[in-house]
Motif scaffolding. Structure first.
Motif, mmCIF file in Angstrom:
data_model
loop_
_atom_site.group_PDB
_atom_site.id
_atom_site.type_symbol
_atom_site.label_atom_id
_atom_site.label_comp_id
_atom_site.label_asym_id
_atom_site.label_seq_id
_atom_site.Cartn_x
_atom_site.Cartn_y
_atom_site.Cartn_z
ATOM 1 N N MET A 179 0.864 -1.181 0.000
ATOM 2 C CA MET A 179 0.000 0.000 0.000
ATOM 3 C C MET A 179 0.902 1.232 0.000
ATOM 4 N N LYS A 232 0.981 5.567 -0.054
ATOM 5 C CA LYS A 232 0.249 6.820 0.160
ATOM 6 C C LYS A 232 0.935 7.930 -0.627
ATOM 7 N N THR A 272 -4.353 6.795 -2.537
ATOM 8 C CA THR A 272 -3.722 5.540 -2.137
ATOM 9 C C THR A 272 -3.557 4.631 -3.354
ATOM 10 N N SER A 277 -3.117 -0.533 8.105
ATOM 11 C CA SER A 277 -4.188 0.087 7.316
ATOM 12 C C SER A 277 -3.733 1.420 6.752
ATOM 13 N N MET A 278 -4.318 1.768 5.612
ATOM 14 C CA MET A 278 -4.015 3.045 4.970
ATOM 15 C C MET A 278 -5.317 3.660 4.498
ATOM 16 N N SER A 279 -5.431 4.962 4.656
ATOM 17 C CA SER A 279 -6.654 5.649 4.250
ATOM 18 C C SER A 279 -6.355 6.672 3.171
ATOM 19 N N VAL A 287 -11.409 5.516 0.623
ATOM 20 C CA VAL A 287 -10.961 4.127 0.467
ATOM 21 C C VAL A 287 -9.967 3.819 1.586
ATOM 22 N N THR A 297 -7.676 0.700 3.020
ATOM 23 C CA THR A 297 -7.189 -0.651 2.729
ATOM 24 C C THR A 297 -6.437 -1.189 3.953
ATOM 25 N N THR A 298 -6.536 -2.487 4.126
ATOM 26 C CA THR A 298 -5.955 -3.140 5.309
ATOM 27 C C THR A 298 -5.300 -4.451 4.897
ATOM 28 N N ILE A 346 -10.747 -4.095 1.776
ATOM 29 C CA ILE A 346 -10.945 -2.735 1.269
ATOM 30 C C ILE A 346 -12.323 -2.226 1.687
#
Lengths: 412, 412
Positions: free
Chosen positions: A257, A259, A265, B221-223, B253, B255-256, B269
């Protein structure tokens, strides 16, 4: 880049370093270009050099000089650019020496082994004024370019999230890598990370204006266990085969992932050692619509029937990129659906016009860096790692990208 | 769980706490079950209670007692279980009190606000001997159960990677949340993370034997940025509307990535505020095959034509789960393709037979925990966070899961 002389070359003289499957393929595409001459080629193996020198002779009536040591090829003054389809771990060092010898460098795709070699690429290009281009063919794919056109026309609204992958069952190729003198085997035996990010990340980076008003900030990667290659070897070569005891470190599925500075993302997936049909797992998602590759579909808010996918094909035809309109009229040629020819041609025309390349050294360094950064993140339990800013702040305001038929930043 | 009395109940007496859209829907399913009685219901709003009490009367000829304060409902001795389709942030506390009052707790889906409330669920269940079940309907979906059957039969080989998502355009629902007394609005206004993981994570956790020989180890996780809701409000309600100035914190969105003890990876997601058709984005991948939801396809090594997807439907019919075979013969009923009925029935039968529930308190706590863990990871720049082991080591050897028609762990 420092300013480049505005001379236009009539002929472009290219050396090729690395003549495995990919090198041979690229060479035969070049042999169909009348304005390209191949004075010299290089490989560690004599048989590969002979075979390819013969191909040049058959097609063009002259034999290129052959060099086991690529440094001798680089010393020649009658070469304008060097194409480097060698094994992954030597792309950067050969490209650096090529620029040092005053030549346009073109690397085949692959990831970096260290952040340091990415910086060396950038600094060498800055110091020598020579461009360095990753030959990321997927940037010139028909679908990718049509998507770029739709994005620039605002159909997706503000971009929010992109996905892509290299999802390709390479079990046979990797397992037979030693026999076939292929570089992948040793990488899978020893490394663990997003080894091959650029087929999907290249186009995504262009969609998101990376290094031109946006940048990759941080990434985190996670690796699954490694089972696919060992099972394949056991099933197909048997438990007595010497490869049956190899301890592959590369996880079967590695996810990453990323950023971006403006809050977008990116999700990447590397999936090459389990059975599956091929996909690059693309997804582009914005405030007005979404495209996903695996169902070949697209959806635009207020345009598509509510909650219903539409076939992507229809939109691809309507929003064909100008380069592909021209290309389809001219006749699509060469491998991988025609994009290999286009990426090579983009490089050749940059040399001819003595301009920078549409995939420049900052793109190249940034995309490659994802590999070693992902290895670092996997090794430290998915710790987020910072993506270096190879432009040293210039990404904020690098000015307009170069226009031109092969531009990936400007739709003309 | 402590041992449960082996009495079999002829009638199951259930209270319902929370009578919004979901609560009403579940109640009408329960009213079709002859062995279920509803002595009491509870909600903060009188109109909702009256409407639902009327429904019970029309269907069954008696009026349940109504309580604004659910604690009064819990004090009653003539209730065996409490169904909690309330707003997300009070699921756990009501479930804890329900168990304390000697009742089987059933929570609607949703994520936890803290790890502490997950531990409280587990400890309360252990102390009181009362089960706590998340009513994760997707665990009982026809596709999910057929996949479970294929996985248990070994068709996928060793599982390596799973994916899932909650990809559902909720812009209208969330934006109108205040008017409709819906809990999502305030969550999207203030939180940022994987708010709704269980529709996909529930089935995946069962595929991967989580809490029975495997466990979730870490996640990151990312946002993305948050744009979808604001744009929707501006476009549909106008810049003068009071919601136009709301600063939504929830990224469009999220994602993890999750790592499991046995080396499997999971990707989730959450994608609910951008335009798109619905999907749960499923993917199951093992050493012998792969299923992906978005193209409704499956591929098995050596069975499918080389490199070609096959329609999933064919395999789903061949490998229909026994529960679904029975269900289709009996007649599929109720919402969401029939799975709502099954998950409720699984809960009701557990009470009838006085056994533990097929989704138990460890499953519930683990799945819910992903929400607050992902918030923590997002808040700290995608730092990996540890998923607590709510079994305190018992996952290593918890013994055989309960058999039974509604088991999600055993195929009979």
């Amino acid at each position: 880049m420092t300013t480049i002389d505005k001379t236009t070359l009539e002929q472009v003289r290219l050396g090729v370093v690395g003549l495995g499957g990919r090198g041979s393929g690229l060479l035969s595409l070049l042999l169909n270009m009348d304005d390209v001459v191949i004075p010299a080629i290089s490989d560690l193996y004599d048989d590969r050099m002979e075979k390819n020198a013969d191909s040049v002779y058959k097609k063009r009536g002259y034999k290129p000089d052959t060099y086991k040591d690529y440094r001798q090829l680089l010393q020649r003054k009658d070469i304008d650019g060097v194409i480097i389809p060698s094994s992954w771990t030597v792309h950067a060092e050969i490209a650096i020496e090529a620029m040092q010898s005053g030549k346009y460098a073109a690397m085949e795709v692959g990831g970096a082994s260290s952040i340091d070699e990415c910086w060396d690429l950038v600094k060498t290009s800055q110091r020598t004024g020579m461009p360095c281009m990753m030959l990321e063919n997927c940037c010139y794919g028909r679908e990718e370019m049509a998507l770029m056109n739709m994005i620039k026309k605002g159909l997706f609204g503000e971009l929010i999230h992109c996905q892509g992958g290299y999802e390709h069952d390479l079990r046979s190729e990797v397992s037979n890598g030693i026999v076939n003198r292929h570089y992948r085997f040793r990488n899978y035996e020893n490394r663990n990370g997003e080894l091959y990010p650029t087929h999907e990340l290249g186009p995504i980076a262009k969609y998101l204006n990376i290094n031109r008003g946006n940048r990759l900030l941080t990434l985190t990667s996670m690796s699954s266990k490694s089972r696919g290659l060992h099972k394949y070897i056991m099933d197909n070569m048997g438990p007595e085969h010497h490869l049956a005891s190899v301890d592959f470190t590369q996880g079967d599925v590695v996810t990453t992932m990323i950023k971006c500075a403006h809050g977008e993302t990116i999700f990447l997936i590397h999936d090459t050692t389990l059975p599956r049909p091929y996909s690059r797992g693309g997804r582009v998602q914005g405030t007005k619509g979404i495209w996903t590759e695996d169902n070949a579909s697209i959806y635009f808010d207020g345009i598509s029937p509510l909650d219903q996918w539409e076939p992507f094909k229809k939109y691809m035809e309507t929003y064909e990129h100008p380069l592909w309109k021209w290309y389809r009229e001219e006749g699509v040629r060469g491998g991988h659906g025609g994009m290999d020819y286009l990426v090579l041609r983009a490089y050749v025309e940059s040399i001819k016009n003595q301009t920078d390349t549409p995939i420049d050294v900052y793109d190249t360094a940034t995309w490659m860096a994802v590999t070693c950064l992902s290895e670092e993140s996997v090794a430290t339990g998915s710790t987020p790692v910072v993506v270096p800013d190879f432009t040293n702040g210039k990404w904020i305001d690098r000015g307009q990208p170069l226009p031109g038929k092969y531009s990936l930043d400007v739709i003309e």
